[in-house]
Design an enzyme around this catalytic site. Structure first.
Site, PDB file in Angstrom:
ATOM      1  N   HIS A   1       0.839  -1.209   0.000  1.00  0.00           N
ATOM      2  CA  HIS A   1       0.000   0.000   0.000  1.00  0.00           C
ATOM      3  C   HIS A   1       0.876   1.261   0.000  1.00  0.00           C
ATOM      4  O   HIS A   1       0.598   2.217  -0.722  1.00  0.00           O
ATOM      5  CB  HIS A   1      -0.873   0.045   1.266  1.00  0.00           C
ATOM      6  CG  HIS A   1      -1.933  -1.018   1.351  1.00  0.00           C
ATOM      7  ND1 HIS A   1      -2.156  -1.749   2.498  1.00  0.00           N
ATOM      8  CD2 HIS A   1      -2.839  -1.465   0.444  1.00  0.00           C
ATOM      9  CE1 HIS A   1      -3.165  -2.598   2.288  1.00  0.00           C
ATOM     10  NE2 HIS A   1      -3.585  -2.450   1.051  1.00  0.00           N
TER      11      HIS A   1
ATOM     12  N   LYS B   1     -18.100  -5.536   8.221  1.00  0.00           N
ATOM     13  CA  LYS B   1     -16.904  -6.374   8.165  1.00  0.00           C
ATOM     14  C   LYS B   1     -16.164  -6.270   9.498  1.00  0.00           C
ATOM     15  O   LYS B   1     -15.948  -5.158   9.994  1.00  0.00           O
ATOM     16  CB  LYS B   1     -16.010  -5.851   7.021  1.00  0.00           C
ATOM     17  CG  LYS B   1     -15.208  -6.914   6.317  1.00  0.00           C
ATOM     18  CD  LYS B   1     -14.688  -6.364   4.996  1.00  0.00           C
ATOM     19  CE  LYS B   1     -13.327  -6.880   4.659  1.00  0.00           C
ATOM     20  NZ  LYS B   1     -12.788  -6.256   3.442  1.00  0.00           N
TER      21      LYS B   1
ATOM     22  N   ARG C   1      -2.318  -6.364  -8.320  1.00  0.00           N
ATOM     23  CA  ARG C   1      -1.210  -7.275  -8.020  1.00  0.00           C
ATOM     24  C   ARG C   1      -1.073  -8.361  -9.083  1.00  0.00           C
ATOM     25  O   ARG C   1       0.019  -8.746  -9.447  1.00  0.00           O
ATOM     26  CB  ARG C   1      -1.433  -7.949  -6.657  1.00  0.00           C
ATOM     27  CG  ARG C   1      -1.219  -7.026  -5.493  1.00  0.00           C
ATOM     28  CD  ARG C   1      -1.791  -7.616  -4.244  1.00  0.00           C
ATOM     29  NE  ARG C   1      -3.214  -7.851  -4.402  1.00  0.00           N
ATOM     30  CZ  ARG C   1      -4.041  -8.187  -3.422  1.00  0.00           C
ATOM     31  NH1 ARG C   1      -3.572  -8.363  -2.217  1.00  0.00           N
ATOM     32  NH2 ARG C   1      -5.319  -8.357  -3.633  1.00  0.00           N
TER      33      ARG C   1
ATOM     34  N   SER D   1      -3.265  -7.746   3.113  1.00  0.00           N
ATOM     35  CA  SER D   1      -3.483  -7.596   4.555  1.00  0.00           C
ATOM     36  C   SER D   1      -3.839  -8.947   5.167  1.00  0.00           C
ATOM     37  O   SER D   1      -3.514  -9.225   6.321  1.00  0.00           O
ATOM     38  CB  SER D   1      -4.605  -6.587   4.816  1.00  0.00           C
ATOM     39  OG  SER D   1      -4.234  -5.321   4.316  1.00  0.00           O
TER      40      SER D   1
HETATM   41  O1  PNS Z   1      -8.867  -2.823   0.369  1.00  0.00           O
HETATM   42  P1  PNS Z   1     -10.152  -3.312  -0.245  1.00  0.00           P
HETATM   43  O2  PNS Z   1     -10.969  -3.991   0.808  1.00  0.00           O
HETATM   44  O3  PNS Z   1      -9.898  -4.161  -1.451  1.00  0.00           O
HETATM   45  O4  PNS Z   1     -10.968  -2.010  -0.744  1.00  0.00           O
HETATM   46  C1  PNS Z   1     -12.240  -2.122  -1.350  1.00  0.00           C
HETATM   47  C2  PNS Z   1     -12.906  -0.722  -1.476  1.00  0.00           C
HETATM   48  C3  PNS Z   1     -12.950  -0.044  -0.131  1.00  0.00           C
HETATM   49  C4  PNS Z   1     -12.119   0.115  -2.432  1.00  0.00           C
HETATM   50  C5  PNS Z   1     -14.341  -0.943  -2.052  1.00  0.00           C
HETATM   51  O5  PNS Z   1     -14.971  -1.958  -1.324  1.00  0.00           O
HETATM   52  C6  PNS Z   1     -15.195   0.323  -1.982  1.00  0.00           C
HETATM   53  O6  PNS Z   1     -14.971   1.260  -2.701  1.00  0.00           O
HETATM   54  N1  PNS Z   1     -16.168   0.322  -1.045  1.00  0.00           N
HETATM   55  C7  PNS Z   1     -17.052   1.441  -0.808  1.00  0.00           C
HETATM   56  C8  PNS Z   1     -18.487   1.111  -1.196  1.00  0.00           C
HETATM   57  C9  PNS Z   1     -18.692   1.308  -2.678  1.00  0.00           C
HETATM   58  O7  PNS Z   1     -18.505   2.369  -3.230  1.00  0.00           O
HETATM   59  N2  PNS Z   1     -19.105   0.234  -3.364  1.00  0.00           N
HETATM   60  C10 PNS Z   1     -19.375   0.307  -4.775  1.00  0.00           C
HETATM   61  C11 PNS Z   1     -18.274  -0.302  -5.561  1.00  0.00           C
HETATM   62  S1  PNS Z   1     -18.305  -2.052  -5.357  1.00  0.00           S
END
Ligand code: PNS
Length: 161
Positions: free
Chosen positions: A18, A42, A91, A129
């Protein structure tokens, strides 16, 4: 025009992968906000405040980076910040399908929003993570995975120290 970007994620905890993406993304935009998702559905290892302050600490050396938590939709958070660019690290091919779907959905909802994918540094292509938590839960060496400043904080969560 100020180019604002958001690097969203769970960051539970933040990894060296990150940090690599943050350092590179900060060079692409004028202002970068690391958006830490506060997802009550979560169960996380670190609280939202802990995650924000750890990222603040390890990005303090980068002048144009801010850290902020958000809940709800990313596109709404982007609008609030008047930010146009979402930054995501890729990745491997396995990341691509979902990331493309999310990026296209976000742009459909707000055509002003564009996603920039950064290829993760080869050194960190295996890293997540989840891997950090798995190693730390057994007291394993996580020094290759997370910034030095947060190693002990991860171990403490599992009762090591
Ligand atoms: O580190 P992660 O868990 O892969 O991040 C995922 C994240 C936070 C980028 C994604 O879940 C997100 O943008 N969540 C906010 C809710 C949202 O906007 N959802 C619509 C797109 S699926």
């Amino acid at each position: 025009m100020i180019r604002r970007g958001v690097y969203p994620g769970s960051f539970d905890p933040v990894t060296k992968g990150h940090v690599d993406v943050i350092e590179r993304a900060a060079k692409l935009v004028d202002e970068l906000t690391v958006g830490v998702l506060n997802n009550s559905a979560k169960i996380s290892l670190f609280s939202i405040d802990e995650r924000v302050s750890m990222i603040e600490e390890i990005t303090a050396h980068i002048g144009n980076v801010k850290v902020s938590s958000f809940d709800g939709l990313l596109v709404d958070f982007m609008k609030k910040l008047d930010a146009r660019f979402v930054i995501r690290g890729l990745r491997a091919v396995s990341d691509f399908e979902l990331e493309l779907q999310v990026a296209q959905s976000n742009t459909l909802v707000n055509p002003e929003v564009d996603t920039i994918f950064l290829a993760t540094n080869l050194q960190y292509s295996y890293l997540s993570s989840t891997v950090v938590k798995e190693f730390a839960s057994y007291g394993g060496d996580i020094s290759h995975f997370v910034p030095e400043a947060i190693i002990d904080r991860v171990y403490e969560k599992y009762g090591f120290k």
